[in-house]
Design an enzyme around this catalytic site. Structure first.
Site, PDB file in Angstrom:
ATOM      1  N   SER A 139      41.947  35.851  37.655  1.00 17.21           N
ATOM      2  CA  SER A 139      41.457  37.133  37.143  1.00 17.21           C
ATOM      3  C   SER A 139      42.451  37.772  36.182  1.00 17.21           C
ATOM      4  O   SER A 139      43.674  37.630  36.316  1.00 17.21           O
ATOM      5  CB  SER A 139      41.158  38.109  38.284  1.00 17.21           C
ATOM      6  OG  SER A 139      40.922  39.421  37.805  1.00 17.21           O
ATOM      7  N   TYR A 152      43.583  43.617  45.540  1.00 15.75           N
ATOM      8  CA  TYR A 152      43.152  42.684  44.505  1.00 15.75           C
ATOM      9  C   TYR A 152      44.204  42.588  43.406  1.00 15.75           C
ATOM     10  O   TYR A 152      44.566  41.484  42.960  1.00 15.75           O
ATOM     11  CB  TYR A 152      41.812  43.138  43.930  1.00 15.75           C
ATOM     12  CG  TYR A 152      41.108  42.095  43.094  1.00 15.75           C
ATOM     13  CD1 TYR A 152      40.480  41.011  43.704  1.00 15.75           C
ATOM     14  CD2 TYR A 152      41.041  42.198  41.707  1.00 15.75           C
ATOM     15  CE1 TYR A 152      39.812  40.054  42.945  1.00 15.75           C
ATOM     16  CE2 TYR A 152      40.385  41.250  40.942  1.00 15.75           C
ATOM     17  CZ  TYR A 152      39.768  40.176  41.567  1.00 15.75           C
ATOM     18  OH  TYR A 152      39.117  39.218  40.813  1.00 15.75           O
ATOM     19  N   LYS A 156      46.193  39.018  43.041  1.00 13.73           N
ATOM     20  CA  LYS A 156      45.920  38.251  41.830  1.00 13.73           C
ATOM     21  C   LYS A 156      47.188  38.062  40.987  1.00 13.73           C
ATOM     22  O   LYS A 156      47.358  37.029  40.338  1.00 13.73           O
ATOM     23  CB  LYS A 156      44.811  38.907  41.014  1.00 13.73           C
ATOM     24  CG  LYS A 156      43.432  38.795  41.666  1.00 13.73           C
ATOM     25  CD  LYS A 156      43.022  37.344  41.890  1.00 13.73           C
ATOM     26  CE  LYS A 156      41.627  37.218  42.445  1.00 13.73           C
ATOM     27  NZ  LYS A 156      41.189  35.810  42.620  1.00 13.73           N
TER      28      LYS A 156
END
Length: 266
Positions: A139, A152, A156
């Site tokens: 991502s 997140y 990531k």
């Protein structure tokens, strides 16, 4: 990497980017694909829908080393040695400081440690052959940030860091590594966030074009062919990353302004 005749494993394959990659890889003429997901009915349906390429669907928890080792063994038994392992499973939380310890651990287990588990399972045979490719879905949040989702953003970033480490450590032994870092993609994950009015989803949608999963899969094929470490379906992410590196304070100020603007119009 020329995908023609290659053996591929894709985790998180039941929908979104994973399913789109499976269909696109089929068009590229892979020899066989092992498609894995927690959603067994969905991944079995995907497997049945792909014509002209041998496929096998398996229920797999990517956080369980025994299941991932069995996944690699199943690929070997069905198709031969794995040429490309796509660690694609991932989750969001949509939470910040209120994230529970259990949710932090689950995000870590799926978004980061699952990549470690996969590498441990598949790298030995690749190193024996002196060839292999690891594709990690990381991502753009791993290069920039994820508004409204602390786990997140953090996991990531860690996923990109692990991909970099793999490339540095094994690149001279025939192992290729790519980190797939898309921004907004029209998957159920983003659509749910937009429906719920989550700040992170709104900012992501406002930051650039929302691509289809099929467009991301096309970028993956191009990135693998060029053997690029960073595969950026949204080219503007490279510009944002450069601005962040050149002047972090200015970048953070611009992000705060973007969040305020999007929040005021939500």
């Amino acid at each position: 990497m020329d995908l023609g005749g290659k053996v591929v494993v894709i985790t998180g394959a039941a929908g979104g980017i994973g399913a789109a990659m499976a269909r696109r890889f089929s068009d590229a003429g892979v020899a066989g694909m092992l498609l894995a997901d927690l959603d067994a009915p969905a991944v079995e349906s995907l497997s049945r829908s792909i014509d002209g390429v041998r496929t096998r669907a398996i229920h797999c928890d990517v956080t369980d080393p025994a299941q991932v080792e069995a996944l690699v063994e199943a690929a070997h038994e069905s198709f031969g040695p794995v040429d490309l392992f796509c660690s694609n499973a991932g989750i969001t939380t949509g939470t910040g400081l209120d994230t529970t310890d259990d949710a932090w651990q689950r995000a870590w287990s799926i978004n980061v440690h699952a990549h470690v588990v996969a590498a441990r399972a598949v790298l030995p045979s690749m190193l024996d052959r002196g060839a292999g490719y690891l594709l990690q879905t990381c991502s753009a949040a791993g290069l920039l940030t994820a508004v409204g989702d602390a786990p997140y953003a953090v996991t990531k970033h860690a996923a990109v860091g692990f991909a970099e480490w793999l490339s540095m450590t094994y690149g001279d032994r025939g192992i290729k590594v790519s980190a797939l870092c898309p921004q907004g993609v029209a998957t159920p994950m983003l659509e749910h966030g937009l429906t719920q009015g989550h700040a992170g989803a709104l900012v992501t949608a406002a930051a650039g074009e929302v691509l289809t999963a099929e467009q991301v899969a096309e970028a993956v094929v191009a990135g693998l062919a060029a053997e690029r470490f960073l595969i950026l379906p949204h080219p503007e992410v490279a510009t944002y990353q450069q601005r962040k590196a050149e002047d972090p304070d200015r970048w953070l100020t611009s992000m705060r302004k973007l969040i305020t603007r999007v929040s005021s119009t939500a």
